[in-house]
Scaffold this motif. Structure first.
Motif, PDB file in Angstrom:
ATOM      1  N   ASP A 189      -1.602   7.893  -8.498  1.00  0.00           N
ATOM      2  CA  ASP A 189      -1.440   9.345  -8.495  1.00  0.00           C
ATOM      3  C   ASP A 189      -0.254   9.749  -7.613  1.00  0.00           C
ATOM      4  O   ASP A 189       0.547  10.592  -7.970  1.00  0.00           O
ATOM      5  N   ILE A 190      -0.165   9.089  -6.458  1.00  0.00           N
ATOM      6  CA  ILE A 190       0.834   9.504  -5.457  1.00  0.00           C
ATOM      7  C   ILE A 190       1.746   8.346  -5.066  1.00  0.00           C
ATOM      8  O   ILE A 190       1.250   7.257  -4.730  1.00  0.00           O
ATOM      9  N   LEU A 191       3.058   8.586  -5.101  1.00  0.00           N
ATOM     10  CA  LEU A 191       3.992   7.686  -4.417  1.00  0.00           C
ATOM     11  C   LEU A 191       4.337   8.362  -3.098  1.00  0.00           C
ATOM     12  O   LEU A 191       4.892   9.457  -3.087  1.00  0.00           O
ATOM     13  N   LEU A 192       3.984   7.708  -1.995  1.00  0.00           N
ATOM     14  CA  LEU A 192       4.285   8.272  -0.678  1.00  0.00           C
ATOM     15  C   LEU A 192       5.629   7.733  -0.210  1.00  0.00           C
ATOM     16  O   LEU A 192       5.836   6.524  -0.144  1.00  0.00           O
ATOM     17  N   LEU A 193       6.533   8.653   0.094  1.00  0.00           N
ATOM     18  CA  LEU A 193       7.878   8.282   0.547  1.00  0.00           C
ATOM     19  C   LEU A 193       8.059   8.714   1.994  1.00  0.00           C
ATOM     20  O   LEU A 193       8.042   9.906   2.289  1.00  0.00           O
ATOM     21  N   HIS A 194       8.200   7.735   2.871  1.00  0.00           N
ATOM     22  CA  HIS A 194       8.514   8.041   4.274  1.00  0.00           C
ATOM     23  C   HIS A 194      10.005   7.847   4.512  1.00  0.00           C
ATOM     24  O   HIS A 194      10.664   7.130   3.762  1.00  0.00           O
ATOM     25  N   SER A 195      10.496   8.431   5.584  1.00  0.00           N
ATOM     26  CA  SER A 195      11.811   8.056   6.069  1.00  0.00           C
ATOM     27  C   SER A 195      11.709   6.602   6.531  1.00  0.00           C
ATOM     28  O   SER A 195      10.814   6.250   7.308  1.00  0.00           O
ATOM     29  N   ALA A 196      12.611   5.728   6.044  1.00  0.00           N
ATOM     30  CA  ALA A 196      12.518   4.306   6.390  1.00  0.00           C
ATOM     31  C   ALA A 196      12.640   4.090   7.893  1.00  0.00           C
ATOM     32  O   ALA A 196      12.069   3.144   8.443  1.00  0.00           O
ATOM     33  N   ASP A 202      -6.437   6.359   3.059  1.00  0.00           N
ATOM     34  CA  ASP A 202      -7.500   5.403   2.735  1.00  0.00           C
ATOM     35  C   ASP A 202      -8.870   6.064   2.948  1.00  0.00           C
ATOM     36  O   ASP A 202      -9.755   5.957   2.094  1.00  0.00           O
ATOM     37  N   ALA A 203      -9.018   6.752   4.065  1.00  0.00           N
ATOM     38  CA  ALA A 203     -10.305   7.405   4.360  1.00  0.00           C
ATOM     39  C   ALA A 203     -10.619   8.497   3.345  1.00  0.00           C
ATOM     40  O   ALA A 203     -11.783   8.726   3.011  1.00  0.00           O
ATOM     41  N   ALA A 204      -9.566   9.161   2.860  1.00  0.00           N
ATOM     42  CA  ALA A 204      -9.777  10.259   1.896  1.00  0.00           C
ATOM     43  C   ALA A 204      -9.959   9.736   0.471  1.00  0.00           C
ATOM     44  O   ALA A 204     -10.256  10.516  -0.441  1.00  0.00           O
ATOM     45  N   GLY A 205      -9.766   8.433   0.287  1.00  0.00           N
ATOM     46  CA  GLY A 205      -9.957   7.844  -1.039  1.00  0.00           C
ATOM     47  C   GLY A 205      -8.894   8.242  -2.048  1.00  0.00           C
ATOM     48  O   GLY A 205      -9.175   8.312  -3.256  1.00  0.00           O
ATOM     49  N   LEU A 206      -7.693   8.492  -1.571  1.00  0.00           N
ATOM     50  CA  LEU A 206      -6.620   8.903  -2.489  1.00  0.00           C
ATOM     51  C   LEU A 206      -6.107   7.700  -3.275  1.00  0.00           C
ATOM     52  O   LEU A 206      -6.112   6.559  -2.787  1.00  0.00           O
ATOM     53  N   ASN A 207      -5.635   7.971  -4.479  1.00  0.00           N
ATOM     54  CA  ASN A 207      -5.037   6.943  -5.323  1.00  0.00           C
ATOM     55  C   ASN A 207      -3.529   6.971  -5.083  1.00  0.00           C
ATOM     56  O   ASN A 207      -2.810   7.731  -5.704  1.00  0.00           O
ATOM     57  N   TRP A 208      -3.069   6.151  -4.144  1.00  0.00           N
ATOM     58  CA  TRP A 208      -1.687   6.265  -3.708  1.00  0.00           C
ATOM     59  C   TRP A 208      -1.037   4.898  -3.597  1.00  0.00           C
ATOM     60  O   TRP A 208      -1.712   3.868  -3.654  1.00  0.00           O
ATOM     61  N   THR A 209       0.265   4.931  -3.417  1.00  0.00           N
ATOM     62  CA  THR A 209       1.004   3.671  -3.241  1.00  0.00           C
ATOM     63  C   THR A 209       2.310   3.899  -2.494  1.00  0.00           C
ATOM     64  O   THR A 209       2.832   5.018  -2.468  1.00  0.00           O
TER      65      THR A 209
END
Lengths: 304, 533
Positions: B263-270, B288-295
């Protein structure tokens, strides 16, 4: 000379005002689409706030709030008030003079039209005609006094304030000087002819396309200066009230996300095919914006 | 009072046109006065131009004779002409033209500018000063009235190489915070014109700060991240994040990488992974605690949110955002969420809105509304008593004034802090002041520029922090400066902690919002934050 300044010159000024305004507005409207550059707070945001904090494309705003914001900004100059009170005093008076002066001109024109219809406010004995004439004179005199005070205030401030003096150019002084002279000439007309009867008669002759010769020197000067103001209005920074609409509505308040298949999307696709002529080493020579976007660049670092 | 400098004086042959006396600046409310800057090193003076104010962000090499000088002027004129053409600048042509044509020279913007105010009101730092130079030069060389009437038409700046070099440096004395634009009665945006000047210098003359261009966008496009980190590096970093979470919380979680169709691509500042890994680790813990479908993505360009191009170069900007979106597209994610990084959020979400067309129009959003949802929907238990210390919030310009994201971070703080622990800074929300590291200043560490940045650009933020904590400055009270932006945190590290000494003097810890949320997670065995770091 008097006839020229108060006749043909006025027609030419009005023509320049009309044509110049249309050309400037069309030029702005024909500019290519720009990328989003809004600035918050936007007026009229609903309780959910900015579209970016809702995570939904819902970005409706109360249009009435935009209108109210703009009305307050135009009539009260709220931002200047918030930043520089000394500047606001002069600026508000001068702008009030211009707004009232515009109303005054409209009333004079209405009076001149009435004269052409045989209902001259100057000859009328009805209370309505007398009232209209008095209201016109009151509007005009207040406009001249406010405008002159404001323009002189700003001129003095521009000369005495270190920062304003440093940033002013010749054009800044010219505009203020022109406005001060125009309002002063208007005051001189009022002092000689409290009902502005000659002015109304002359406007009637202009409306008939048979300009007469103005006898009063102050009126000649006032008309000529007003014509100069009208003629140059669209061609420089005096046009800022019109530009302000575009600043706010098309840049600072434009928070609408693009929609697929929209006219704007097509316009942007056109722009992406424009060929870039920037010269730096990392730019693909003569490549379109689309090609630039898909190229990793030369990797060459510019100097230094 | 320093010597007055008018736009027409800009090319004068002074060795330093507007020398900045750091010690002449008014002290902060705690009595701090900047240490003396001293003259630039002799070796620098032999090589680079310092003639604007005695500082150098760009390291412009001194011209070697009249031919060099003429080339500088001619290249600048070519670039200035191109700046006003559709083919080269369609993306910002309307704002540029309007801002150039309709300034009334009222100086209302001056009062809003933290740099002008903090410098002791040096003329050259007025937000409208560089714009006025641009206007007068354009008028002088590209309009009939300017060519004929010169000063009588307001076209009184004669070009020479000094004008060009000083103007280049001056375009890096503005953090592009756009606070001035909010105060202009007409709507003129001097920050936009500062950015346009940066573009002209980069795109035509190849002049840009090395950390922004050579080891910034160029490296980003070549290696896949602005830090130079490659895919293997990202995988190593993820392992270390998992270890960090284990050490801090006793939990062993698997950080998802390259999960197709998430669902989500999480983009941080490298840079976050290296400089403050507690932030990305806190995100992983919360998601993880919120159970999100992310990567996360390990594909080049898919694991660094930053886009330095937005500060100085449209070509580099569009290359980076395109490559980032293509990486997300290949992963098949439904949306992109940008971590705590202000400029990256604006670059990817707002500005890209009219560039990311067709298949690249993947939904993109700031992390703050998502973090707000995690707090408010009740799946993750939070205990505000775990954050029982004073907290103030910095509003990153890009998120707040430029995107209108004001409420989510305050809702979060309201839910994760005990009553009375949160204090707003003066001028909070859309009237905030920049941290001083905006528009790339936080990464410009060459020559003596950091002295200027810390003493002038970060000064107002330091005073705001002092004002916010004025009732509890005693170092026995630990306090937290919450800055939900990678760049603003870097600025806090260098200025608030390094230059102003707030860590030692006042026991101030700086960090992001996610760390503060993780610290309040009720089911963790101990605190996530530590003042012993």
């Amino acid at each position: 000379m008097t006839w020229f300044l108060t006749g043909p010159f006025v027609y030419a000024a009005v023509a320049l005002l009309a044509v110049g305004t249309v050309c400037r507005v069309v030029a702005i409207l024909r500019m290519p689409p720009h990328l989003r550059w809004e600035l918050y707070p936007l007026p009229g945001l609903r309780p959910a706030g900015s579209g970016h904090q809702q995570n939904s494309p819902e970005r409706r705003r109360h249009r009435l709030a935009e209108f109210r914001f703009m009305a307050e900004e135009i009539l009260l100059l709220r931002k200047v008030f918030a930043q520089r009170r000394s500047l606001w005093v002069g600026s508000w008076l001068m702008h009030a003079g211009l707004y009232l002066g515009t109303c005054f001109l409209a009333m004079l024109l209405a009076g001149a039209a009435m004269t052409l219809l045989g209902l001259s406010p100057d000859a009328g004995r009805w209370p309505v005609a007398r009232g209209f004439r008095a209201l016109t004179a009151l509007t005009g005199s207040v406009a001249m006094i406010a405008g002159l005070t404001g323009a002189v205030w700003l001129l003095v401030l521009r000369v005495t304030d270190r920062g304003l003096r440093a940033m002013s150019d010749t054009v800044s002084y010219f505009h203020l000087g022109l406005l001060a002279a125009m309002f002063a000439a208007g005051l001189a007309v009022w002092s000689a002819d409290a009902g502005f009867a000659e002015c109304r008669q002359h406007l009637a002759s202009l409306l008939r396309l048979q300009p007469g010769t103005v006898q009063s020197l102050p009126l000649t000067v006032a008309i000529a200066l007003a014509a100069v103001f009208a003629a140059i209005f669209p061609f420089g920074r005096l046009f800022h009230p019109v530009a302000k609409y575009f600043f706010y509505h098309t840049i600072l308040w434009d928070d609408g996300p693009i929609t697929r298949g929209s006219t704007k999307e097509h316009e942007i696709l056109d722009c992406l095919s424009e060929r870039v002529t920037w010269s730096a080493g990392h730019v693909v020579p003569q490549g379109t914006w689309l090609e630039q976007a898909q190229s990793p660049g030369s990797g060459k670092a510019p100097a230094p | 009072m320093t010597r007055q400098v008018r736009p027409r004086d800009f090319g004068d042959e002074h060795q330093t046109l507007s020398p900045l006396d750091l010690q002449g600046m008014p002290p902060l409310s705690d009595g701090f006065t900047p240490p003396p800057a001293g003259p630039p090193r002799a070796s620098w003076l032999e090589m680079y131009d310092f003639s604007l104010d005695g500082f150098s962000a760009l390291g412009l090499p001194l011209p070697q004779g009249p031919q060099d000088e003429e080339q500088i002027v001619q290249a600048f004129l070519r670039g200035l002409e191109k700046l006003f053409t559709r083919e080269n600048n369609w993306a910002f042509l309307l704002p540029t033209v309007l801002c150039t044509d309709y300034c009334m020279r009222c100086n209302a913007c001056n009062e809003a500018c933290m740099i002008y105010q903090s410098s002791g009101r040096q003329d050259v730092y007025r937000p409208n000063f560089r714009s006025e130079l641009l206007r007068r030069i354009y008028k002088r060389y590209f309009t009939r009235s300017g060519r004929l009437l010169r000063a009588w038409a307001g076209a009184d700046v004669e070009l020479n190489w000094r004008v060009v070099y000083r103007l280049a440096e001056l375009s890096y004395r503005c953090t592009l915070c756009r606070r001035c634009a909010g105060t202009c009665p007409v709507g003129v945006d001097n920050a936009l014109l500062a950015r346009e000047l940066r573009k002209l210098f980069s795109l035509e003359m190849g002049i840009a700060p090395g950390p922004m261009h050579r080891s910034g966008t160029v490296q980003h496009l070549a290696a896949g991240a602005s830090t130079g980190m490659n895919s293997a590096g990202l995988r190593d970093v993820v392992e270390s994040l998992e270890d960090l979470i284990g050490e801090k919380t006793g939990r062993r979680i698997k950080v998802p990488v390259d999960k197709q169709g998430a669902d989500i691509l999480l983009l941080h500042s490298a840079g976050e992974y290296l400089a403050s890994p507690e932030g990305p680790a806190a995100f992983a813990l919360l998601f993880d605690a919120a159970g999100l479908n992310w990567t996360l993505s390990s594909e080049a360009m898919g694991y660094d949110a930053v886009n330095y191009g937005v500060w100085y170069d449209d070509v580099q900007y569009v290359r980076i955002v395109t490559a980032q979106l293509q990486a997300a597209q290949r992963l098949g994610v439904r949306r992109i969420v940008i971590g705590e990084c202000g400029h990256a959020t604006k670059a990817t979400v707002t500005i890209a809105d009219r560039v990311a067309l067709g298949d690249l129009a993947i939904p993109r959003e700031s992390c703050l509304p998502l973090l707000e949802k995690i707090v408010t929907d009740g799946h993750v238990p939070f205990d505000p008593r775990r954050n029982d210390f004073p907290v103030t919030l910095h509003d990153p310009c890009n998120l707040v004034r430029l995107m209108g994201i004001v409420r989510p971070q305050r809702t979060i703080l309201d839910r994760i802090l005990p009553p009375g622990r949160f204090r707003e800074m003066p001028h909070a929300g859309t009237e905030n002041y920049c941290c001083g590291g905006g528009s790339g200043f936080a990464i410009l560490n060459d020559r003596n520029f950091p002295q200027w940045r810390n003493a002038v650009a970060s000064r107002r933020k330091a005073q705001q922090v002092l004002d916010a904590f004025r009732d509890c400055l005693d170092p026995s009270v630990p306090k937290y400066y919450c800055a939900p932006c990678s760049n603003c945190k870097a600025s806090a590290r260098d200025s608030l902690v390094g230059y102003y000494g707030f860590r030692d003097k006042y026991n101030l810890l700086y960090g992001g919002l996610a760390e503060l949320m993780a610290n309040a997670m009720a089911d963790l065995p101990g605190p996530y934050l530590s003042w012993q770091q």
